[in-house]
Write an enzyme that holds these catalytic residues in place. Structure first.
Site, PDB file in Angstrom:
ATOM      1  N   GLU A 225       0.988  -1.157   0.060  1.00 46.96           N
ATOM      2  CA  GLU A 225       0.140   0.143   0.073  1.00 46.96           C
ATOM      3  C   GLU A 225       0.999   1.245   0.056  1.00 46.96           C
ATOM      4  O   GLU A 225       1.495   1.505   1.049  1.00 46.96           O
ATOM      5  CB  GLU A 225      -0.967   0.040   1.091  1.00 46.96           C
ATOM      6  CG  GLU A 225      -1.444  -1.185   1.392  1.00 46.96           C
ATOM      7  CD  GLU A 225      -3.040  -1.265   1.740  1.00 46.96           C
ATOM      8  OE1 GLU A 225      -3.789  -1.909   1.325  1.00 46.96           O
ATOM      9  OE2 GLU A 225      -3.559  -0.395   2.282  1.00 46.96           O
ATOM     10  N   CYS A 260      -2.117   8.934   2.839  1.00 46.46           N
ATOM     11  CA  CYS A 260      -1.662   8.429   1.481  1.00 46.46           C
ATOM     12  C   CYS A 260      -2.677   8.837   0.532  1.00 46.46           C
ATOM     13  O   CYS A 260      -2.425   9.116  -0.900  1.00 46.46           O
ATOM     14  CB  CYS A 260      -1.507   6.888   1.485  1.00 46.46           C
ATOM     15  SG  CYS A 260      -3.206   6.279   2.283  1.00 46.46           S
TER      16      CYS A 260
HETATM   17  P1  NDP Z   1       9.005   4.390   4.189  1.00 44.81           P
HETATM   18  O1  NDP Z   1       8.742   3.650   2.935  1.00 44.81           O
HETATM   19  O2  NDP Z   1      10.078   5.173   4.340  1.00 44.81           O
HETATM   20  O3  NDP Z   1       8.609   3.424   5.507  1.00 44.81           O
HETATM   21  C1  NDP Z   1       7.643   2.540   5.719  1.00 44.81           C
HETATM   22  C2  NDP Z   1       7.939   1.550   6.530  1.00 44.81           C
HETATM   23  O4  NDP Z   1       8.951   0.780   5.978  1.00 44.81           O
HETATM   24  C3  NDP Z   1       8.713   1.878   7.768  1.00 44.81           C
HETATM   25  O5  NDP Z   1       8.350   1.167   9.025  1.00 44.81           O
HETATM   26  C4  NDP Z   1      10.075   1.877   7.544  1.00 44.81           C
HETATM   27  O6  NDP Z   1      10.664   1.844   8.637  1.00 44.81           O
HETATM   28  C5  NDP Z   1      10.172   0.585   6.995  1.00 44.81           C
HETATM   29  N1  NDP Z   1      11.264   0.306   6.081  1.00 44.81           N
HETATM   30  C6  NDP Z   1      12.205   1.442   5.642  1.00 44.81           C
HETATM   31  N2  NDP Z   1      13.381   0.930   4.863  1.00 44.81           N
HETATM   32  C7  NDP Z   1      13.208  -0.617   5.123  1.00 44.81           C
HETATM   33  C8  NDP Z   1      13.862  -1.528   4.396  1.00 44.81           C
HETATM   34  N3  NDP Z   1      14.939  -1.481   3.993  1.00 44.81           N
HETATM   35  N4  NDP Z   1      13.374  -2.846   4.796  1.00 44.81           N
HETATM   36  C9  NDP Z   1      12.191  -3.082   5.405  1.00 44.81           C
HETATM   37  N5  NDP Z   1      11.457  -2.126   5.858  1.00 44.81           N
HETATM   38  C10 NDP Z   1      11.844  -0.731   5.738  1.00 44.81           C
HETATM   39  O7  NDP Z   1       7.613   5.099   4.108  1.00 44.81           O
HETATM   40  P2  NDP Z   1       7.227   6.586   4.965  1.00 44.81           P
HETATM   41  O8  NDP Z   1       7.669   6.504   6.176  1.00 44.81           O
HETATM   42  O9  NDP Z   1       7.784   7.768   4.027  1.00 44.81           O
HETATM   43  O10 NDP Z   1       5.601   6.523   4.825  1.00 44.81           O
HETATM   44  C11 NDP Z   1       4.921   7.451   4.051  1.00 44.81           C
HETATM   45  C12 NDP Z   1       4.665   6.771   2.797  1.00 44.81           C
HETATM   46  O11 NDP Z   1       3.400   5.923   3.127  1.00 44.81           O
HETATM   47  C13 NDP Z   1       3.876   7.759   1.778  1.00 44.81           C
HETATM   48  O12 NDP Z   1       4.363   7.514   0.552  1.00 44.81           O
HETATM   49  C14 NDP Z   1       2.524   7.328   1.943  1.00 44.81           C
HETATM   50  O13 NDP Z   1       1.739   7.740   0.716  1.00 44.81           O
HETATM   51  C15 NDP Z   1       2.612   5.889   2.208  1.00 44.81           C
HETATM   52  N6  NDP Z   1       1.258   5.415   2.777  1.00 44.81           N
HETATM   53  C16 NDP Z   1       0.300   4.756   2.031  1.00 44.81           C
HETATM   54  C17 NDP Z   1      -0.830   4.501   2.569  1.00 44.81           C
HETATM   55  C18 NDP Z   1      -1.845   3.497   1.578  1.00 44.81           C
HETATM   56  O14 NDP Z   1      -2.612   2.868   2.104  1.00 44.81           O
HETATM   57  N7  NDP Z   1      -1.506   3.468   0.308  1.00 44.81           N
HETATM   58  C19 NDP Z   1      -1.183   4.787   3.639  1.00 44.81           C
HETATM   59  C20 NDP Z   1      -0.291   5.325   4.514  1.00 44.81           C
HETATM   60  C21 NDP Z   1       1.021   5.788   3.961  1.00 44.81           C
HETATM   61  P3  NDP Z   1      11.163   3.109   9.602  1.00 44.81           P
HETATM   62  O15 NDP Z   1      10.034   4.147   9.600  1.00 44.81           O
HETATM   63  O16 NDP Z   1      11.604   2.821  10.846  1.00 44.81           O
HETATM   64  O17 NDP Z   1      12.395   3.666   8.600  1.00 44.81           O
END
Ligand code: NDP
Length: 453
Positions: A225, A260
């Protein structure tokens, strides 16, 4: 790992991060727990989640406060999220038994049926912006379907993740059925390297693609997502231009634009453009900004410091290409990751602001002449999450919405998620669906029974 309050930049607490070894230990325990959990009837698993909902209600104020302190979400919006997300539990109460029951599809010489078995132990790698909504979409549904879950909250919503764990266990989810992985993206990486039976991710396109590639060889389900650049188009037949502007502004600026499905770009037909923009700016000006723990605050800080820079760069790029800032565009004095709500006009699709996800309190508004032009611009994006049209004419709006290659379309509403319909992104906005009947079955694998007797 430090947990920082984005409104004050003060450290709330420090926590030890998980290591590769501790993740392996948690997984081994979840593996055992899942086998027992899957044997329990759906009714029993559901009852535990209903209890969890009761505990959330009883602790609403404290949970909302924790969410506000670590993400900067204004307290009224935190309360809304803690309350509003309970509709997932209502959805499960009404629908889980139906969609998880074994279906007999043919009788006679051979009785044929489909059983919906859990996947096993799944990873839920989650986002910080709506941790209740997007977390529940995965872990509550997965638990009811008989899975065990290793939940990795975003590092920016860790305390909320720990609250989930405590309340789920209090409600009766066994400790070896739900556990939390504490840490940054590196800890998420440990989950990708480990042996799980499904990966359910909410976050950015970039990380989503990394996850899909990293786990491809395991041939387990992957759901993503991801982000969006969601358009809203206001047609010139709209009866109440002011109300449309108020709704569009809320869609763009609720949770500081960190949704999002936030409205990320607006197209307005020339005849009503000036009036729409006037009401829109008035509305955004009226949003109280400040301390997110105050009841009246509508605009708090951004959750992550680095996003302020991303948005300022987008603004810089659009100004260089001819855009005009009508409101905001700068940061207020004082601590915290604040950015004044920003309205930009005279935009075009050469500008990053109209193409790349902003994920913050900024909106570009562009004038269009015809529906055909609006449709072309709305489709001019690598994303495909949602699209909204405001108009009095349903058929006229629907003709365009039918053409949109997105997971959700809205007529006279926007920035909304319902548990009754699938939540899914197309193109760079994701893969697979949560919520609805599809989101219940997403955490199962079918087994075909062909029984002669
Ligand atoms: P990220 O992709 O940076 O992070 C999301 C999750 O992935 C976090 O728990 C993060 O950990 C983890 N993560 C980061 N790097 C890795 C890796 N190499 N391997 C595994 N896990 C990893 O997203 P954002 O924090 O920027 O979130 C915002 C984004 O989410 C926006 O693009 C938004 O649109 C989207 N979103 C989509 C939704 C939907 O339903 N379509 C709903 C809500 C948000 P950590 O944060 O600890 O670095």
């Amino acid at each position: 790992m430090q947990i920082i309050n984005p409104a004050t930049e003060e450290i709330i607490t420090e926590l030890p991060e998980d290591s590769q070894e501790s993740i392996q230990e948690k997984l081994a325990s979840l593996r055992k727990g899942q086998k027992e959990w899957a044997k329990k009837p759906v009714e029993e698993r559901l009852e535990v989640i209903i209890q969890f909902g009761e505990l959330v209600k009883a602790n609403k104020e404290e949970l909302a406060f924790v969410l506000t302190s670590e993400t900067g979400k204004p307290i009224a919006q935190s309360r809304n999220e803690v309350n509003g997300s309970l509709n997932r539990i209502e959805h499960l109460k009404t629908n889980a038994l139906k969609w998880l029951a074994t279906e007999t599809v043919a009788t006679g010489d051979v009785t044929e049926s489909i059983a919906y078995e859990p996947l096993g132990v799944i990873a839920n790698i989650s986002a910080w912006n709506f941790p209740y909504n997007v977390g529940y979409n995965v872990f509550l549904y997965a638990i009811v379907a008989g899975n065990a879950v290793l939940y990795k909250p975003s590092e920016f919503a860790t305390l909320t993740g720990m609250n989930f764990k405590e309340l789920l266990h209090q409600a009766g989810v066994p400790e070896n059925v739900f556990d939390v992985a504490i840490g940054t993206g590196q800890v998420g990486q440990y989950l990708l390297d480990a042996d799980l039976d499904g990966y359910f991710f909410t976050g950015s396109y970039k990380t989503g693609v990394h996850i899909a590639k990293s786990v491809a060889h395991k041939l387990v389900p992957v759901q993503l997502e991801l982000g969006g650049k969601d358009p809203l188009y206001v047609m010139d037949d709209i009866a109440d231009i002011k109300q449309a502007a108020i709704n569009a502004a809320e869609g763009a600026f609720y949770n500081n634009g960190q949704s999002c499905c936030a409205v990320e770009r607006i197209y307005v037909q020339d005849k009503i453009y000036d009036e729409f923009v006037k009401h829109f700016v008035e509305e955004v000006k009226s949003y109280p900004m400040g301390d997110p723990t105050e009841d009246a605050t509508f605009t708090g800080p951004l959750t992550r410091a680095q996003q302020v820079e991303v948005i300022l760069e987008q603004l810089n790029d659009s100004i260089q290409k001819g855009a005009k800032i009508l409101l905001g565009g700068d940061q207020p004095e004082g601590p915290g990751y604040y950015l004044n709500p920003t309205v930009v006009v005279d935009t075009n699709h050469e500008m990053e602001l109209m193409k790349e996800e902003s994920f913050g309190p900024v909106i570009g508004i562009q004038k269009v002449n015809t529906d055909a032009e609006a449709l072309e611009l709305m489709q001019d994006t690598p994303y495909g999450l949602t699209a909204a049209i405001y108009s009095t004419d349903e058929a006229r709006a629907k003709a365009l919405l039918d053409e949109m290659n997105v997971g959700t379309v809205y007529w006279n509403c926007c920035d909304r998620v319902s548990p009754n319909t699938p939540w899914s992104g197309r193109k760079n906005s994701g893969l697979g669906s949560t919520l609805s009947s599809q989101g219940i079955r997403a955490f199962t694998q079918p087994k075909s029974y062909q029984m002669r007797g």
